[in-house]
Design an enzyme around this catalytic site. Structure first.
Site: not given
Length: 423
Positions: A92, A94, A99-100, A130, A161, A255, A314
């Site tokens: 997992h 990114h 972010g964002g 997200t 998401y 998570h 993450d």
């Protein structure tokens, strides 16, 4: 190994730092390598061994007294006093940057190659979070291919998401079936104010499409689930197991250590056949969460199935804190280094390396059907990490190519050393 090699004109037009990076990512035919006198954890403890590597594969494993096969041009590395483990698998990350949630300025930059290899990670699975609008599945796939061209083993989850999932082919089944790096769907958000608030039927449709695509291709066919802080927790997964024929292995919640009560729910699901994922994020003292090391200990002390626990970083993801109105008030950024930090913390607490490693190697390789990964065995991919006596990364090999030797970074991404133009 095959890497994208820019033409000479482009090379000369770039700054010296970039030209050096190009050489590091150029096509290469590494010499066969013999590693001697190293303590091997495969992840089980094998004791002192010799390993012969060639063509990106592990060709032979022998005892120190065995005569190694004779091969022309063989390079020999004496690793006395060190430990060799499989390259870590980060399920997992990114890779495009996450972010964002606090505006476009809070978008995290993409994660460069050496941020993974310097952390002992040789296989990564990229994910959208997200922001699955400005961050696109095409961008994710391009980032995965770029990491592959630079020597890392890289895969991807499709979607993000939200529902309907963002895809390249028009469906999650199509992405999994037709796009080689795509192994499943994720990270679909549930029990989170940022999710699409999926209904039970919507949730089942995505899970079933993922499962069927896995059956068609022999891929994992796993639904990788982002869990928020919501009180509903893992209710949708429990209902799916209670009310449908979908197998437990389809669901891979991550998570799970972000709330202590959520962790207990995940333990119950692991006993029912789900593989569950701890995130190695920072935890403040007194926070209603478990650190990755604490979570690993609690999972094993509870007697949950050891083979159904994985740990991811993450990396590149935003680790936000929200106020009561759901607005981000502060953020951190995930790092792949959190994986090896967790390994070292568990070793410092007295746990055996062979007991700790599966959650970072063989368990995730098995669950995601990553053939040749997560183990030290003849025929496996030559993805390995050598640790010094203190547990720090000494050497990293990915697909038979050295990325780090004696603590020195040999290979970096094309633009890692590029500097911005000065005014």
């Amino acid at each position: 190994e095959h890497f994208l090699v820019p033409d000479e004109g482009l090379s000369q037009a770039l700054p010296l730092e970039c030209r050096m990076s190009i050489r590091h990512t150029s096509a290469s035919n590494p010499a066969p390598t013999l590693i001697r006198n190293v303590s091997v954890f495969a992840p089980e403890a094998l004791g002192l061994r010799q390993l012969l590597i060639g063509g990106g594969k592990l060709l032979w494993v022998g005892s120190p007294e065995d005569a190694a096969p004779s091969i022309a041009g063989l390079e020999v590395l004496d690793a006395s006093g060190k430990r060799l483990i499989p390259g870590l698998i980060d399920g997992h990350a990114h890779v495009t940057g996450g972010g964002g949630e606090g505006g476009f300025a809070t978008r995290v930059p993409p994660v460069p190659l050496s941020r993974f290899t310097a952390a002992g990670v040789t296989t990564v699975v990229g994910v959208l979070g997200t922001d699955d609008l400005a961050r696109t599945p095409g961008e994710l796939l391009a980032s995965v291919y770029a990491l592959r061209e630079q020597g890392l083993s890289a895969f991807a989850w499709c979607g993000g998401y939200h529902l309907p999932p963002v895809t390249l082919t028009g469906s999650v089944r199509g992405d999994i079936v037709y796009l080689d790096p795509v192994i499943g769907v994720g990270e679909l958000a549930i029990s989170d104010h940022r999710s699409s608030q999926p209904t039970f039927d919507e949730f089942l449709r995505v899970a079933s499409d993922t499962h069927v695509a896995g059956l068609m291709t022999g891929k994992a066919g796993v639904l990788h689930l982002h869990l928020g802080n919501g009180a509903r927790g893992l209710e949708l997964v429990r209902r799916a197991l209670d009310e449908t024929e979908l197998p437990a292995q389809v669901f891979h919640p991550t998570h799970i250590n972000r709330r202590k009560a959520l962790f207990e729910e995940a333990l119950a699901l692991a006993r029912r056949g789900c593989t569950v994922d701890i995130t190695a994020f920072p935890v403040d003292e007194g926070e209603d969460a478990w650190s990755a090391a604490d979570g690993w200990e609690r999972y094993h002390s509870a007697g949950a199935p050891a083979e159904r626990l994985t740990i991811s970083s993450d990396a590149g993801g935003c680790l936000p804190t929200f106020d009561h109105d759901g607005r981000m008030c502060r953020m951190d950024v995930g790092s792949a280094h959190a994986l090896l930090d967790t390994v070292r913390e568990l070793l410092a607490r007295g746990h055996a390396l062979e007991t700790v490693l599966p959650a970072f190697t063989s368990n995730i390789a098995r669950h995601l059907r990553l053939a040749g990964k997560g183990e030290i065995a003849v025929g496996a991919d030559a993805d390995l990490v050598i640790l010094d006596a203190a547990g720090n990364v000494s050497d990293v090999m990915a697909q038979g190519v050295w990325h780090i030797r004696d603590g020195e970074l040999l290979r970096v991404g094309l633009f890692e050393n590029a500097q911005a133009d000065r005014i």
